[in-house]
Design an enzyme around this catalytic site. Structure first.
Site, PDB file in Angstrom:
ATOM      1  N   ASP A  63       0.876  -1.164   0.000  1.00 33.06           N
ATOM      2  CA  ASP A  63       0.000   0.000   0.000  1.00 33.06           C
ATOM      3  C   ASP A  63       0.924   1.227   0.000  1.00 33.06           C
ATOM      4  OD1 ASP A  63      -2.460   1.549   0.454  1.00 33.06           O
ATOM      5  OD2 ASP A  63      -1.635   1.855   2.458  1.00 33.06           O
ATOM      6  N   ASP A 106      -0.194   5.141   1.029  1.00 29.86           N
ATOM      7  CA  ASP A 106      -0.468   6.084   2.123  1.00 29.86           C
ATOM      8  C   ASP A 106      -0.333   5.410   3.480  1.00 29.86           C
ATOM      9  OD1 ASP A 106      -1.409   8.781   1.113  1.00 29.86           O
ATOM     10  OD2 ASP A 106      -2.708   7.484  -0.079  1.00 29.86           O
TER      11      ASP A 106
END
Length: 233
Positions: A12, A14
């Site tokens: 991922d 963020d």
């Protein structure tokens, strides 16, 4: 995590690769205050973590403005992403130790993808700022590439397909509950980056291991075991 030999790593972006929440919060707060949202009372970081972290703009928009049409939402998020890009450019930084982990993965020839609920332009911006544009072979931006964002497994399943990797030999790094849920639903073990306050939530979502950052000794102990298991095969 019995997955040797390891074939691929999925990240991922963020909160997992970079400390981006303050910049998202600043952009959202500025726009929402201008609209008089919450009677003009600024939203808190806790509100952002509870209702926005890890979610797609479509999911956030439907929560914030359930009565708005798509054109209104599109205009709002165009403004928000422009503000985020400006603020992120002023100081986005990696989660401590990320560069070391990326070198570890590249040295082993692992296949590599970034998998995010963020829009593609947003994702590419953050990856560029981090100096990792050449590191990732695939970027899956759920908002652009999938019918369903996380917590659906679709973004992670798409990354596996594009990389030609098996979920049994792929490791995911995440930070949000919805992200952990998505990766687990796609059949992969997850190492979650979370502080103590969020540890119970990501474990409940199915994370196999929780680390504070990529300098955490627990991470490198786990990676050493994977290396040893691969060499023993």
């Amino acid at each position: 995590m019995a997955m040797a030999p390891l074939e691929a790593v999925l990240f991922d972006i963020d909160g997992t690769m970079c400390v981006s929440d303050p910049f998202h919060h600043r952009a959202f707060s500025e726009l929402l205050q201008g609209l008089g949202y919450n009677n003009g009372v600024p939203i808190t970081p806790e509100f952002g973590m509870a209702h926005m972290a890890g979610r797609s703009n479509d999911q956030i928009g439907r929560f914030l403005f359930p009565g708005w049409g798509q054109d209104q939402l599109d205009a709002f998020f165009a403004d928000k992403e422009a503000l985020f890009a400006r603020y992120a450019g002023e100081g986005l930084r990696e989660v401590a130790g990320l560069s070391d982990l990326c070198r570890w993965a590249a040295d082993r020839g692992l296949r590599r993808a970034a998998v995010t609920n963020a829009p593609r332009a947003n994702a590419e911006l953050m990856i560029s700022i981090l100096g990792l544009s050449d590191f990732f072979q695939v970027i899956v931006a759920a908002a652009d590439d999938c019918d369903r964002p996380k917590p659906s497994p679709d973004p992670y399943l798409r990354a596996l397909t594009l990389l030609g990797a098996s979920p049994r030999h792929t490791l995911v790094f995440e930070d949000s509950v919805v992200g952990v849920q998505a990766a687990v639903a796609a059949g992969m073990p997850v190492i979650a980056v979370a502080q103590e306050a969020g540890e119970a939530k990501v474990l409940a979502a199915g994370a196999s291991l929780v680390i504070r950052d990529y300098q955490d000794g627990k991470l490198w102990a786990a990676l050493d075991k994977l290396d040893a298991a691969a060499q023993a095969k």
